[in-house]
Design an enzyme around this catalytic site. Structure first.
Site, PDB file in Angstrom:
ATOM      1  CB  ALA A  94      -6.910  -1.407   7.014  1.00  0.00           C
TER       2      ALA A  94
ATOM      3  CE  LYS B 176       7.300  12.246   2.132  1.00  0.00           C
ATOM      4  NZ  LYS B 176       7.244  11.040   1.800  1.00  0.00           N
TER       5      LYS B 176
ATOM      6  CG  ASP C 178       5.738   6.697   3.113  1.00  0.00           C
ATOM      7  OD1 ASP C 178       5.779   7.823   4.056  1.00  0.00           O
ATOM      8  OD2 ASP C 178       4.845   6.113   3.961  1.00  0.00           O
TER       9      ASP C 178
ATOM     10  CD  GLU D 205       5.515   3.127   7.137  1.00  0.00           C
ATOM     11  OE1 GLU D 205       5.220   4.417   7.036  1.00  0.00           O
ATOM     12  OE2 GLU D 205       4.583   2.148   6.802  1.00  0.00           O
TER      13      GLU D 205
END
Lengths: 492, 492
Positions: A120, A169, A232, A236
């Site tokens: 953000a 990672k 990625d 997640e």
């Protein structure tokens, strides 16, 4: 099909590994390579590490330790008034010697600027960061998020700088913990991918590789920044966090509904996944889980696998589509304003996670059951994630790292120590938003589709029929050998 | 604050209603106005209704019946080879008299083209539809989805046509069923909003109003196409479908966990919502639910309300943000390809909905409990939805129709007859995708936040403190009086 990538390095030794008939160029790490770093970082007198979240503390300290004795300074930059100044000082960075300062001061004073602020904050401040970069500097990112955001808003990187990514990672604490453990086992660490987005002076690749080796990556494989952010953000939301959370919620309720005590239901679901199943995969591969079951257990595993694979894959494909379309990144950016008014709640106040606390407190590690049903459902979800990434053409190293090694070597051990809910409640905003969005979808898909399918006819052509012969097992075997097997230590 | 809108009509009587201190211009419907339609549709000799999904059959038949005896022909256009030709013929449309044909033939032959194809088909075919419109024609939509899609892809409507929307606040079968029932009760029907996006000849407003009156709308209120698609896509993900589904799933499990039989748990959750709670709101307003509880029930209602309001509002605000950003529309468009490979499963195979089938089969309507806890949680979710729309500035008529009347007069009665799961599995792709995405989020928010909050301290300043004095009750009262109270008949 996996995309074909290659690179040239003047400093490090490039190796070609063959995985499932595909060649991948990689660089192995290790402490013996640290003397090469100054040469690989030629022209750089200061590395600025911006931000002190998850990756910031790990990367700043690892790089400083790896460059100790060289002329290259590692400095930490934080936003004015940040409460993290104290923590950075405690880790040995200091305003007095110029290794700690206001972020834009550090940006202007560095030749290599590694930006590790939250996604953000990245979306909010990238323009100001760009404007403060030195001409010809190297901009380093540990995540392709910013590229995705630039694509969404129709903007680009400045043309006069290198833009590279090195993406461990594993989460920051793992990157630091295994680096420290690596003092005893050379090469212990978290694998990383690297990507060259822009190379204005021919040095971008060696800068990136030096960064990765300096972090302690056992091996570094190549990707593109776009491929990286897709895998990625997808990973997640999938098996690494959202997927495993939704899955154990559904399994816990199922076992309770079948008459198990809450404690047993928790052991057979969450404990089994983060404990024996994860550890078995880490040491013996995905197939190892199946192979260590007895015949009855193998049957249960296959039933669970057959019932789970397709429903999980449909959710995973939806996540992938949402990431690819830019929606997931846009969601994170628009969430900023909302979260000020409606802060994210924690997910750990339900009965399941209260039971989990007690179960963990009384845990006898060797008595955690490797529940074959849980194993079949978890492995099916992992394989479905692998297949979604494979069908989208990601490099095989990226696939096994994002779907297997990051889970077993980084996240699952933390979850095992502190609980899956704790992990969800304490990860990055991007991961947390995504996990809260998708975990319930995995849960519902299990309950609405997988469980009812269990009573359906088994057939030889179920998804489990192609499990044992899947090419990913050989890939994982090859890739797994490139890191020393070290069980990460996590304090509960 | 609600946006200020106004319009001028040459044909119909515009009324100004005052709701919560805000003036809204509306037009009441009724069968006595049907003779005005030819004049309001001046210049139009054929209305083409494109598509035969949910709205298509209802609107084509209602318009044909309303225009019977006039010179205006209503023709149905379907894509070549569509399996719906048979159904359209059965409803009285026919190739022989030119009232049924290939969609682009009908588009070219009509002066008023009402496009009611699925959102995905709209995204795929809009360019071809635009290209086949007559110069100066009126393009009618019953949903602002296409505007949202055009905004996402950077395209616009053609400049030489009127673009109007009339959006019944109920699904197609309700629009037809209440129109038919309206033969006995003048004015029975589904309310509609209208929006003028482009008016090239000054006739757009009267064309739109004629269309709405012709459909049997008891009253027609004004909105903008953007406001319409936001509230519509949001509403179906919220209390209308996704919200009510997730809520009853969580409540059902809660009651079971507390010891209720599956049948009782189902009656207290799903049956209570779609039966007595919904019917009470339809006849006596939202406050009516609370008022008919005894003192002990009122306390339970307030506890549930206080624990549910904020968690539900946070999910609803997230949905609103996702709609406003274009993400939800983009999701629907990108889902097209995936759904070919991974068709949506049904959600009705879980224990809860099997129990529900039996409970409905043995139902004694008067014995369904108006469970005060379910009522508090459901009403809190409805109020939270109202507040999210209000804070975003939607017209008050739009708010009560999208959050209350569409639920109680259209969707809930269908769910009561056939089950909430049936409704989810049989609605539009857009609604179905959204409902599957968001229902589990409401469920998790209840379980993770609302239920644990029940044990927390009650205070006078909880959200329920402002429930009784909320200005929406007066709005609903005013608006509710503008439709005759007719319980819709739905075959099980």
């Amino acid at each position: 099909m996996a995309q074909e990538l290659d690179f040239e390095t003047q400093i490090f030794e490039k190796e070609i590994i063959e995985v499932a008939g595909t060649k991948e160029a990689i660089v192995r790490g290790g402490r013996h390579l640290l003397p090469l770093l100054p040469q690989a970082l030629e022209g750089i007198s200061q590395i600025g590490v911006i931000g002190w979240g998850s990756q910031g503390p790990a990367q700043a300290q690892n790089l400083r330790d790896s460059l100790a004795g060289s002329d290259i300074k590692v400095a930490v930059g934080l936003r004015e008034g940040s409460s993290s100044f104290a923590a950075a000082r405690e880790a040995g960075f200091s305003e007095d010697d110029g290794t700690l300062g206001e972020m834009f001061d550090i940006v202007r004073a560095s030749d290599f600027v590694i930006v590790l602020i939250s996604d953000a904050a990245m979306a909010e401040h990238y323009r100001e960061i760009f404007d403060n970069l030195r001409d010809g500097a190297t901009l380093g990112l540990s995540h392709g998020f910013l590229l995705g955001h630039l694509q969404n808003v129709g903007d680009t990187f400045p043309e006069n700088v290198n833009v590279v990514a090195v993406c461990p990672k594993g989460m920051g604490p793992s990157v630091r913990a295994l680096y420290v453990q690596g003092a005893e086992v050379n090469g212990a660490g978290i694998n990383a991918s690297f990507a060259i987005q822009q190379d204005v002076n021919g040095k971008a690749t060696d800068h990136a590789l030096a960064w990765s080796v300096g972090l302690g990556s056992p091996y570094t494989f190549q990707t593109t920044m776009e491929s990286e952010y897709r895998s990625d953000i997808f990973g997640e939301r999938g098996i690494l966090l959202g997927g495993v959370h939704g899955l154990v919620e559904a399994l816990y309720r199922k076992y309770k509904d079948e008459g198990a005590t809450p404690e047993d239901a928790f052991r057979r679901s969450a404990e089994a996944v983060t404990g024996p199943i994860s550890k078995t995969i880490s040491h013996h591969g995905i197939l190892g889980v199946y192979e260590q079951l007895d015949d009855a257990g193998k049957e249960v595993f296959k039933r669970a696998y057959d019932a789970s694979y397709l429903p999980m894959k449909a959710v995973l494909q939806e996540i992938y589509d949402e990431v690819r379309s830019g929606n997931e990144i846009r969601s994170v950016v628009v969430a900023g304003e909302r979260l000020e008014k409606y802060p994210m709640s924690t997910i750990d106040q339900t009965e399941m996670w209260h039971v989990g606390e007690q179960v963990r407190a009384a845990r006898v590690e060797d008595e955690i059951p490797l529940d074959p049903f849980t194993a079949g459902a978890y492995v099916a979800t992992m394989m479905a994630q692998i297949d979604v990434l494979d069908e989208a053409g990601h490099p095989l190293s990226e696939i096994v790292n994002e779907s297997v090694i990051e889970a077993t070597d980084s996240l699952n051990p933390y979850m095992h120590a502190r609980g899956i809910a704790y992990m969800v409640d304490n990860c990055s905003i991007t991961a947390r938003l995504g996990s809260r969005k998708w975990a319930p979808r995995f849960d519902y898909a299990m309950v609405q589709e997988s469980f009812p399918a269990l009573d359906a006819q088994q057939s030889e052509t179920g998804p489990s029929a192609s499990f044992e012969g899947h090419r990913i097992h050989g890939v994982l075997d090859t890739v797994g050998q490139m890191r020393p097997s070290v069980d990460i230590f996590v304090a509960s």
